[in-house]
Design a protein around this motif. Sequence first.
Motif, PDB file in Angstrom:
ATOM      1  N   ILE A 109      54.946  24.380 -24.943  1.00 17.57           N
ATOM      2  CA  ILE A 109      55.405  24.883 -23.647  1.00 17.57           C
ATOM      3  C   ILE A 109      54.214  25.192 -22.743  1.00 17.57           C
ATOM      4  CG2 ILE A 109      55.538  27.349 -24.216  1.00 17.57           C
ATOM      5  CD1 ILE A 109      58.170  25.360 -22.261  1.00 17.57           C
TER       6      ILE A 109
ATOM      7  N   ALA B 251      61.384  29.631 -24.457  1.00 13.97           N
ATOM      8  CA  ALA B 251      60.866  28.741 -23.414  1.00 13.97           C
ATOM      9  C   ALA B 251      61.305  29.198 -22.036  1.00 13.97           C
ATOM     10  CB  ALA B 251      61.340  27.309 -23.684  1.00 13.97           C
TER      11      ALA B 251
ATOM     12  N   LEU C  74      63.122  23.321 -25.959  1.00 13.29           N
ATOM     13  CA  LEU C  74      61.932  23.526 -25.133  1.00 13.29           C
ATOM     14  C   LEU C  74      62.144  22.975 -23.724  1.00 13.29           C
ATOM     15  CD1 LEU C  74      59.046  22.693 -27.635  1.00 13.29           C
ATOM     16  CD2 LEU C  74      59.454  24.896 -26.529  1.00 13.29           C
TER      17      LEU C  74
ATOM     18  N   ALA D 186      62.648  25.439 -20.429  1.00 12.11           N
ATOM     19  CA  ALA D 186      61.706  25.329 -19.304  1.00 12.11           C
ATOM     20  C   ALA D 186      62.459  25.077 -18.001  1.00 12.11           C
ATOM     21  CB  ALA D 186      60.706  24.213 -19.575  1.00 12.11           C
TER      22      ALA D 186
END
Length: 244
Positions: free
Chosen positions: A57, A19, A201, A205
């Motif tokens: 994602i 991610a 995730l 991010a």
Amino acid sequence: MPDGLTTDLVLGCAVLLGACVQRLAGIGFALVAAPVLVLLLGPGDGVRLSNVAAGAISAVGLPGGWRQVRLTAMLPLILAAACTVPAGAWVAAEVPEPGLFIGIGVLVSAASLLVLRGVRAAALRGVGGALVAGATSGFMNSAAGVGGPAVSLYAVNTGWTAREFVPNAQFYGVVVNAFSLAAKGPPTLSVTAWWLVAAALAGGAAVGRLLAARVPEARARLVVLGLALAGGLTTLAKGVWGLG
């Protein structure tokens, strides 16, 4: 292969890294994470989890760039992918595990090298190029969890800038991973693993967003593709070892 909590923690780390690099470089979740997930969970659940996470994602990043999505240009890619996803699902279900490890390792390694070199070919331009890229991507995404490189090569040959590529790739990632999961179903994971995947995730991010302002895009892509190549070669080696 690790068991229980150890597997879940390593799995979470792989998703976190995937991610992060996806947010940092605009590509790379499946290339980086899929080989690790396959080694941990086996080809079936590993690829399915890669499809789930890559689709998620992509969906997270899509709202910010929705207005830049070229729906007309994406239609041939999506239609072609829809035609080949079932073939990839069949291969994933029918090929013995060592063969799948070898196939996934070869696909990831070859895709990493092709994207790294920015291969240019007349066959990857125009509507015909979109159909070729979409068909290749759909098959690879369903069978091995790595549908992005074919679309990336199409974008390079079409002359898209990085700013144009990212929102379109995110849109395509949502759709093609939904196709793949519809064909194969979701992975079988523990509740703990699902929570770790969700947290990884979100964390990946966030970290990638912070790094994106500090790391040049070209350097980030080299790191992503280097990690992907290493993972692909490791998966290939495991498949060859399993034949013995």
